[in-house]
Design a protein around this motif. Structure first.
Motif, PDB file in Angstrom:
ATOM      1  N   GLN A  68       0.854  -1.182   0.000  1.00 50.51           N
ATOM      2  CA  GLN A  68       0.000   0.000   0.000  1.00 50.51           C
ATOM      3  C   GLN A  68       0.889   1.230   0.000  1.00 50.51           C
ATOM      4  OE1 GLN A  68      -2.344  -0.335   3.609  1.00 50.51           O
ATOM      5  NE2 GLN A  68      -4.178  -0.629   2.405  1.00 50.51           N
ATOM      6  N   MET A  69       0.453   2.244  -0.709  1.00 51.35           N
ATOM      7  CA  MET A  69       1.155   3.521  -0.688  1.00 51.35           C
ATOM      8  C   MET A  69       0.520   4.383   0.399  1.00 51.35           C
ATOM      9  SD  MET A  69       3.555   5.133  -1.939  1.00 51.35           S
ATOM     10  CE  MET A  69       4.202   6.731  -2.289  1.00 51.35           C
ATOM     11  N   THR A  70       1.347   4.863   1.308  1.00 50.89           N
ATOM     12  CA  THR A  70       0.876   5.743   2.379  1.00 50.89           C
ATOM     13  C   THR A  70       1.623   7.074   2.263  1.00 50.89           C
ATOM     14  OG1 THR A  70       2.551   5.065   3.979  1.00 50.89           O
ATOM     15  CG2 THR A  70       0.538   3.726   3.878  1.00 50.89           C
ATOM     16  N   PRO A  71       1.201   8.099   2.989  1.00 50.38           N
ATOM     17  CA  PRO A  71       1.921   9.382   2.932  1.00 50.38           C
ATOM     18  C   PRO A  71       3.400   9.249   3.332  1.00 50.38           C
ATOM     19  CG  PRO A  71      -0.204   9.671   3.987  1.00 50.38           C
ATOM     20  CD  PRO A  71      -0.026   8.195   3.784  1.00 50.38           C
ATOM     21  N   THR A  72       3.715   8.217   4.111  1.00 48.61           N
ATOM     22  CA  THR A  72       5.111   8.044   4.534  1.00 48.61           C
ATOM     23  C   THR A  72       5.861   7.024   3.683  1.00 48.61           C
ATOM     24  OG1 THR A  72       4.429   6.378   6.155  1.00 48.61           O
ATOM     25  CG2 THR A  72       4.593   8.663   6.915  1.00 48.61           C
ATOM     26  N   GLY A  73       5.226   6.506   2.635  1.00 48.64           N
ATOM     27  CA  GLY A  73       5.888   5.532   1.763  1.00 48.64           C
ATOM     28  C   GLY A  73       5.098   4.238   1.676  1.00 48.64           C
ATOM     29  N   PHE A  74       5.757   3.204   1.181  1.00 53.61           N
ATOM     30  CA  PHE A  74       5.106   1.901   1.037  1.00 53.61           C
ATOM     31  C   PHE A  74       5.068   1.155   2.360  1.00 53.61           C
ATOM     32  CE2 PHE A  74       6.271   2.503  -3.431  1.00 53.61           C
ATOM     33  CZ  PHE A  74       5.098   2.141  -4.040  1.00 53.61           C
ATOM     34  N   ARG A  75       3.981   0.410   2.554  1.00 53.38           N
ATOM     35  CA  ARG A  75       3.909  -0.511   3.676  1.00 53.38           C
ATOM     36  C   ARG A  75       3.044  -1.688   3.233  1.00 53.38           C
ATOM     37  NH1 ARG A  75      -0.215  -1.005   7.378  1.00 53.38           N
ATOM     38  NH2 ARG A  75      -2.045   0.208   6.962  1.00 53.38           N
ATOM     39  N   ASP A  76       3.223  -2.812   3.885  1.00 53.58           N
ATOM     40  CA  ASP A  76       2.461  -4.013   3.528  1.00 53.58           C
ATOM     41  C   ASP A  76       1.204  -4.126   4.369  1.00 53.58           C
ATOM     42  OD1 ASP A  76       4.093  -4.990   1.552  1.00 53.58           O
ATOM     43  OD2 ASP A  76       5.275  -6.234   2.894  1.00 53.58           O
ATOM     44  N   TYR A  77       0.092  -4.380   3.689  1.00 52.86           N
ATOM     45  CA  TYR A  77      -1.152  -4.732   4.335  1.00 52.86           C
ATOM     46  C   TYR A  77      -1.190  -6.255   4.318  1.00 52.86           C
ATOM     47  CZ  TYR A  77      -6.132  -5.781   4.645  1.00 52.86           C
ATOM     48  OH  TYR A  77      -7.337  -6.321   4.985  1.00 52.86           O
ATOM     49  N   ILE A  78      -1.569  -6.863   5.411  1.00 55.41           N
ATOM     50  CA  ILE A  78      -1.571  -8.320   5.500  1.00 55.41           C
ATOM     51  C   ILE A  78      -3.009  -8.829   5.483  1.00 55.41           C
ATOM     52  CG2 ILE A  78      -0.987 -10.291   6.945  1.00 55.41           C
ATOM     53  CD1 ILE A  78       1.408  -8.670   7.946  1.00 55.41           C
ATOM     54  N   ALA A  79      -3.275  -9.765   4.564  1.00 55.12           N
ATOM     55  CA  ALA A  79      -4.594 -10.390   4.454  1.00 55.12           C
ATOM     56  C   ALA A  79      -4.439 -11.887   4.701  1.00 55.12           C
ATOM     57  CB  ALA A  79      -5.184 -10.149   3.067  1.00 55.12           C
ATOM     58  N   LEU A  80      -5.388 -12.473   5.399  1.00 60.82           N
ATOM     59  CA  LEU A  80      -5.410 -13.920   5.623  1.00 60.82           C
ATOM     60  C   LEU A  80      -6.522 -14.501   4.763  1.00 60.82           C
ATOM     61  CD1 LEU A  80      -5.010 -14.067   9.511  1.00 60.82           C
ATOM     62  CD2 LEU A  80      -3.244 -14.263   7.758  1.00 60.82           C
TER      63      LEU A  80
END
Length: 141
Positions: free
Chosen positions: A47-59
């Motif tokens: 995911q792109m956030t204002p602070t950069g990329f981060r991972d969203y985790i889905a099960l």
């Protein structure tokens, strides 16, 4: 949840969150197979956030095309088995409450294949030809 939730890293890169059955419900320790109870695959979605990329985790259900809750896999396909964090164990516990109702792939009964007309096909080919022409002349900086 009174059983320990585990994270299993497979040699193909999949991460599986599950509970390992114990006692008579598990296969012998010296055998080549191991049983997993209600395995869910961990999907990392960037995911792109204002602070950069981060991972969203889905099960998600790891074995979508079966009603089986116990899945048997070869031990030689496992790289590691670790204990899940408290947060992951909590998420897993909440999701498996509705394990039988988790989304299964659905067939879209309203979808009908359609063949392009010769005119539509010609127009698409022209678009792709124009795109290919753009790629053939790279700009060097």
């Amino acid at each position: 949840m009174n059983q320990t939730v585990k994270i299993i890293k497979l040699i193909n890169g999949d991460d599986i969150v599950t509970v390992l059955p114990t006692g008579e419900k598990q296969l012998p320790d010296n055998g080549p197979l191991i049983r997993l109870d209600k395995p869910l695959q961990i999907k990392y979605i960037p995911q792109m956030t204002p602070t950069g990329f981060r991972d969203y985790i889905a099960l998600i259900r790891w074995t979508n095309y079966t009603g089986d809750k116990i899945v048997t896999i070869p031990k030689d396909k496992i790289m590691t088995i670790t204990n899940a964090s408290l947060e992951m164990a909590g998420s897993y516990g909440e999701i498996i409450k509705n394990y039988d109702n988790l989304d299964k792939p659905k067939r879209d009964e309203n979808y009908h294949r359609k063949e392009f007309s010769p005119e539509e096909n010609k127009k698409l080919n022209e678009i792709f030809d124009d795109y290919d022409d753009d790629l053939e002349d790279p700009t060097i900086h």
